[in-house]
Design an enzyme around this catalytic site. Sequence first.
Site, PDB file in Angstrom:
ATOM      1  N   ASP A 166       0.827  -1.215   0.000  1.00 28.16           N
ATOM      2  CA  ASP A 166       0.000   0.000   0.000  1.00 28.16           C
ATOM      3  C   ASP A 166       0.856   1.257   0.000  1.00 28.16           C
ATOM      4  O   ASP A 166       0.654   2.158   0.811  1.00 28.16           O
ATOM      5  CB  ASP A 166      -0.955  -0.016   1.196  1.00 28.16           C
ATOM      6  CG  ASP A 166      -1.787  -1.294   1.248  1.00 28.16           C
ATOM      7  OD1 ASP A 166      -1.213  -2.363   1.524  1.00 28.16           O
ATOM      8  OD2 ASP A 166      -2.990  -1.225   0.979  1.00 28.16           O
ATOM      9  N   ASP A 195      -1.523  -2.713  -3.955  1.00 26.26           N
ATOM     10  CA  ASP A 195      -1.848  -1.279  -3.909  1.00 26.26           C
ATOM     11  C   ASP A 195      -0.580  -0.466  -4.175  1.00 26.26           C
ATOM     12  O   ASP A 195       0.138  -0.066  -3.262  1.00 26.26           O
ATOM     13  CB  ASP A 195      -2.520  -0.856  -2.597  1.00 26.26           C
ATOM     14  CG  ASP A 195      -3.992  -1.266  -2.551  1.00 26.26           C
ATOM     15  OD1 ASP A 195      -4.472  -1.866  -3.530  1.00 26.26           O
ATOM     16  OD2 ASP A 195      -4.645  -0.976  -1.536  1.00 26.26           O
ATOM     17  N   TYR A 198      -1.944   4.201  -6.310  1.00 28.82           N
ATOM     18  CA  TYR A 198      -3.131   4.963  -5.878  1.00 28.82           C
ATOM     19  C   TYR A 198      -3.542   6.020  -6.901  1.00 28.82           C
ATOM     20  O   TYR A 198      -4.162   7.018  -6.560  1.00 28.82           O
ATOM     21  CB  TYR A 198      -2.939   5.581  -4.484  1.00 28.82           C
ATOM     22  CG  TYR A 198      -3.005   4.537  -3.387  1.00 28.82           C
ATOM     23  CD1 TYR A 198      -1.936   3.682  -3.170  1.00 28.82           C
ATOM     24  CD2 TYR A 198      -4.149   4.381  -2.607  1.00 28.82           C
ATOM     25  CE1 TYR A 198      -2.001   2.697  -2.202  1.00 28.82           C
ATOM     26  CE2 TYR A 198      -4.218   3.388  -1.628  1.00 28.82           C
ATOM     27  CZ  TYR A 198      -3.141   2.554  -1.439  1.00 28.82           C
ATOM     28  OH  TYR A 198      -3.207   1.575  -0.484  1.00 28.82           O
ATOM     29  N   ASN A 232      -6.636  -3.914  -4.457  1.00 27.12           N
ATOM     30  CA  ASN A 232      -7.877  -3.329  -4.979  1.00 27.12           C
ATOM     31  C   ASN A 232      -7.615  -2.040  -5.762  1.00 27.12           C
ATOM     32  O   ASN A 232      -8.366  -1.697  -6.664  1.00 27.12           O
ATOM     33  CB  ASN A 232      -8.880  -3.080  -3.855  1.00 27.12           C
ATOM     34  CG  ASN A 232      -8.324  -2.242  -2.735  1.00 27.12           C
ATOM     35  OD1 ASN A 232      -7.282  -2.577  -2.173  1.00 27.12           O
ATOM     36  ND2 ASN A 232      -8.988  -1.143  -2.411  1.00 27.12           N
ATOM     37  N   HIS A 233      -6.523  -1.336  -5.440  1.00 30.37           N
ATOM     38  CA  HIS A 233      -6.221  -0.115  -6.197  1.00 30.37           C
ATOM     39  C   HIS A 233      -5.636  -0.409  -7.576  1.00 30.37           C
ATOM     40  O   HIS A 233      -5.310   0.509  -8.321  1.00 30.37           O
ATOM     41  CB  HIS A 233      -5.297   0.811  -5.398  1.00 30.37           C
ATOM     42  CG  HIS A 233      -6.019   1.494  -4.282  1.00 30.37           C
ATOM     43  ND1 HIS A 233      -6.706   2.682  -4.439  1.00 30.37           N
ATOM     44  CD2 HIS A 233      -6.210   1.121  -2.991  1.00 30.37           C
ATOM     45  CE1 HIS A 233      -7.266   3.031  -3.287  1.00 30.37           C
ATOM     46  NE2 HIS A 233      -6.978   2.101  -2.389  1.00 30.37           N
ATOM     47  N   HIS A 317      -3.344  -9.589  -1.029  1.00 29.64           N
ATOM     48  CA  HIS A 317      -3.563  -8.194  -0.628  1.00 29.64           C
ATOM     49  C   HIS A 317      -4.428  -8.078   0.623  1.00 29.64           C
ATOM     50  O   HIS A 317      -4.086  -7.374   1.568  1.00 29.64           O
ATOM     51  CB  HIS A 317      -4.173  -7.398  -1.772  1.00 29.64           C
ATOM     52  CG  HIS A 317      -4.310  -5.946  -1.430  1.00 29.64           C
ATOM     53  ND1 HIS A 317      -3.218  -5.154  -1.114  1.00 29.64           N
ATOM     54  CD2 HIS A 317      -5.393  -5.152  -1.308  1.00 29.64           C
ATOM     55  CE1 HIS A 317      -3.631  -3.936  -0.827  1.00 29.64           C
ATOM     56  NE2 HIS A 317      -4.942  -3.900  -0.928  1.00 29.64           N
ATOM     57  N   HIS A 326     -11.085  -1.134  10.137  1.00 28.96           N
ATOM     58  CA  HIS A 326     -11.137  -0.935   8.704  1.00 28.96           C
ATOM     59  C   HIS A 326     -10.926  -2.261   7.975  1.00 28.96           C
ATOM     60  O   HIS A 326     -10.031  -3.023   8.327  1.00 28.96           O
ATOM     61  CB  HIS A 326     -10.043   0.065   8.309  1.00 28.96           C
ATOM     62  CG  HIS A 326     -10.360   0.811   7.049  1.00 28.96           C
ATOM     63  ND1 HIS A 326     -11.548   1.476   6.858  1.00 28.96           N
ATOM     64  CD2 HIS A 326      -9.650   0.999   5.927  1.00 28.96           C
ATOM     65  CE1 HIS A 326     -11.540   2.046   5.671  1.00 28.96           C
ATOM     66  NE2 HIS A 326     -10.394   1.771   5.083  1.00 28.96           N
ATOM     67  N   HIS A 327     -11.745  -2.525   6.974  1.00 22.49           N
ATOM     68  CA  HIS A 327     -11.682  -3.771   6.201  1.00 22.49           C
ATOM     69  C   HIS A 327     -11.906  -5.010   7.063  1.00 22.49           C
ATOM     70  O   HIS A 327     -11.482  -6.114   6.704  1.00 22.49           O
ATOM     71  CB  HIS A 327     -10.336  -3.911   5.460  1.00 22.49           C
ATOM     72  CG  HIS A 327     -10.045  -2.780   4.515  1.00 22.49           C
ATOM     73  ND1 HIS A 327     -10.955  -2.343   3.586  1.00 22.49           N
ATOM     74  CD2 HIS A 327      -8.943  -2.003   4.352  1.00 22.49           C
ATOM     75  CE1 HIS A 327     -10.415  -1.350   2.900  1.00 22.49           C
ATOM     76  NE2 HIS A 327      -9.212  -1.117   3.342  1.00 22.49           N
ATOM     77  N   HIS A 354      -3.434  -3.962   2.468  1.00 19.92           N
ATOM     78  CA  HIS A 354      -4.822  -3.486   2.460  1.00 19.92           C
ATOM     79  C   HIS A 354      -5.171  -2.614   3.666  1.00 19.92           C
ATOM     80  O   HIS A 354      -5.673  -1.504   3.512  1.00 19.92           O
ATOM     81  CB  HIS A 354      -5.769  -4.673   2.343  1.00 19.92           C
ATOM     82  CG  HIS A 354      -7.146  -4.317   1.857  1.00 19.92           C
ATOM     83  ND1 HIS A 354      -7.372  -3.389   0.853  1.00 19.92           N
ATOM     84  CD2 HIS A 354      -8.378  -4.784   2.224  1.00 19.92           C
ATOM     85  CE1 HIS A 354      -8.692  -3.306   0.632  1.00 19.92           C
ATOM     86  NE2 HIS A 354      -9.316  -4.132   1.444  1.00 19.92           N
ATOM     87  N   HIS A 356      -4.116  -0.201   6.417  1.00 22.83           N
ATOM     88  CA  HIS A 356      -2.971   0.705   6.469  1.00 22.83           C
ATOM     89  C   HIS A 356      -2.401   0.778   7.877  1.00 22.83           C
ATOM     90  O   HIS A 356      -2.525   1.781   8.585  1.00 22.83           O
ATOM     91  CB  HIS A 356      -3.365   2.088   5.932  1.00 22.83           C
ATOM     92  CG  HIS A 356      -3.846   2.019   4.520  1.00 22.83           C
ATOM     93  ND1 HIS A 356      -4.567   3.006   3.912  1.00 22.83           N
ATOM     94  CD2 HIS A 356      -3.689   1.032   3.583  1.00 22.83           C
ATOM     95  CE1 HIS A 356      -4.844   2.643   2.663  1.00 22.83           C
ATOM     96  NE2 HIS A 356      -4.332   1.449   2.452  1.00 22.83           N
TER      97      HIS A 356
HETATM   98 FE   LIG Z   1      -6.116  -2.112  -0.501  1.00 26.98          FE
END
Ligand SMILES: [Fe+2]
Length: 498
Positions: A166, A195, A198, A232-233, A317, A326-327, A354, A356
């Site tokens: 990331d 990632d 970005y 995902n990015h 990821h 988060h996530h 994923h 952060h």
């Molecule tokens: Fe991600």
Amino acid sequence: MGVRRDSFGGIFLVGLIFGFAEISNGGITSSYVRNDDLSLDMPLDSDVFRVPPGYNAPQQVHITQGDHEGKGVIVSWVTPDEPGSKTVLYWAENSELKNVAEGFILKYKYFNYTSGYIHHCTIKDLEFDTKYYYEVGVGNTTRQFWFITPPRPGPDVPYTFGLIGDLGQTHDSNRTVTHYELNPTKGQTLLFVGDLSYADDYPFHDNSRWDTWGRFIERSAAYQPWIWTAGNHEIDFVPEIGESKPFKPYTHRYHVPYRASGSTSPMWYSIKRASAYIIVLSSYSAYGKYTPQYKWLEKELPKVNRTETPWLIVLMHCPMYNSYAHHYMEGETMRVMYEPWFVEFKVDVVFAGHVHAYERSERISNIAYNIVNGLCTPIRDQSAPIYITIGDGGNLEGLVTSMTEPQPSYSAFREPSFGHGILDIKNRTHAYFGWHRNQDGYAVEADSVWLHNRYWNPHEGFIRGCVMKRSDSMSLEGACKVHSEYLRSLLQIIQNLV
Ligand SMILES: [Fe+2]
Ligand SMILES: *[C@@H]1O[C@H](CO)[C@@H](O)[C@H](O)[C@H]1NC(C)=O
Ligand SMILES: *[C@@H]1O[C@H](CO)[C@@H](O)[C@H](O)[C@H]1NC(C)=O
Ligand SMILES: *[C@@H]1O[C@H](CO)[C@@H](O)[C@H](O)[C@H]1NC(C)=O
Ligand SMILES: *[C@@H]1O[C@H](CO)[C@@H](O)[C@H](O)[C@H]1NC(C)=O
Ligand SMILES: *[C@@H]1O[C@H](CO)[C@@H](O)[C@H](O)[C@H]1NC(C)=O
């Protein structure tokens, strides 16, 4: 309980834990106070984004492994003005003989963006453990770089892998790369857990931010392989603007040797490198039963020869174990599918991004559950991998600080700070993992763990690294040295006792 609290020269050491002990209640949530200002991307005129001078000069040069064994390298670069030469010249250090490899050129459009000429060239059949120089841009502005091939795969070959996820392109991203470069435990190959640029955080996924990112990471990725995992990015799926082919920029720019491992897609593949066998999975490609990724992994895991490559490492990821808010639970569906295999085939460690932040799990599994038995709590399992989340590269979305409370017992250590990891494989039984945060000195490890190989050393416990508080009279770096010496001597004493 193997938890021991001690104080030593003004430093507090917490948590000396052995693998045989049951899971510590709650693990450690680091109390480190960081600057969590949202970080902006480095401006377009930053030094790290500078276009190399000269007509059609190759830029965004990066390399990755180009075969299954480590005798191949894929060299990639972009030329802005015209296609230019597809040739890579390369030669071993101390050799006059220049070899030639021919690559090919890709170009793509994304909404109203048109890419430069993207070159990929696979160099094959190199010697192991050798320094090579290479040159791109033949005919126009040439640029020269070098890389060192890994040793021949073998059980006791020491090798070091960096871990970054990331990353993005903020000032924090630059700090992460700098700390990785200056870490005294030099990483020889970087495992990147997804990632990348970005660019998709910009209007219309402004793909010129893929170019700036390529120029930013060149200073590391042109000299040592970065092993790619898609995040995902990388999806860049925006049908509203006519972009409905997932992973278009990523798959044009970053090539991987997926065919060499019998994979049918660049999204999942494997490589051997020194004493490690690395399996890269895709959290954003189908992974359910009967899917291509599932069928590939089902055949792949039994193929790993732990006599040749003792260290079995999985990259993905989205983490399967994540106690941040988060996530939360996003990795659950893939965990249900693949965790039983990870335990059966004794994967040593699973790295993900994923989220952060940083987090390290105990050696646990959660595979007993079926729809009626209610057994849905992770338990300590000596055949299970350790799960490490290392999505703390420093992108513009900032850190995730909110956690599920209390800290679940499977979570050994968690802290939301930007940083990177280094996996230092010593031999077939021992590897050392250290996590470095950007605020500390280059040599400081904020968390560390000795990994005992699941195939060769499955019954030994492991000692978990500690968190410390900085004493006023001692630098964190100094404290860390003392702390690891102290741990080492403690370990000696305990080993003599048992
Ligand atoms: Fe991600
Ligand atoms: C990025 O880091 C490098 C190495 O530390 C430094 O030379 C450069 O000036 C930094 N650039 C920015 C924009 O922070
Ligand atoms: C692409 O379109 C956007 C929105 O209309 C605009 O802001 C941007 O300047 C355009 N970029 C190019 C390279 O034409
Ligand atoms: C750049 O190199 C190509 C061959 O790869 C050549 O045809 C072209 O004339 C060169 N351009 C300049 C300006 O040197
Ligand atoms: C596993 O690797 C070792 C060492 O390279 C080799 O001697 C052995 O034959 C391999 N085993 C299999 C089943 O291929
Ligand atoms: C493997 O490495 C560990 C850690 O450096 C060391 O203690 C151990 O003696 C090594 N084993 C062998 C067989 O060399």
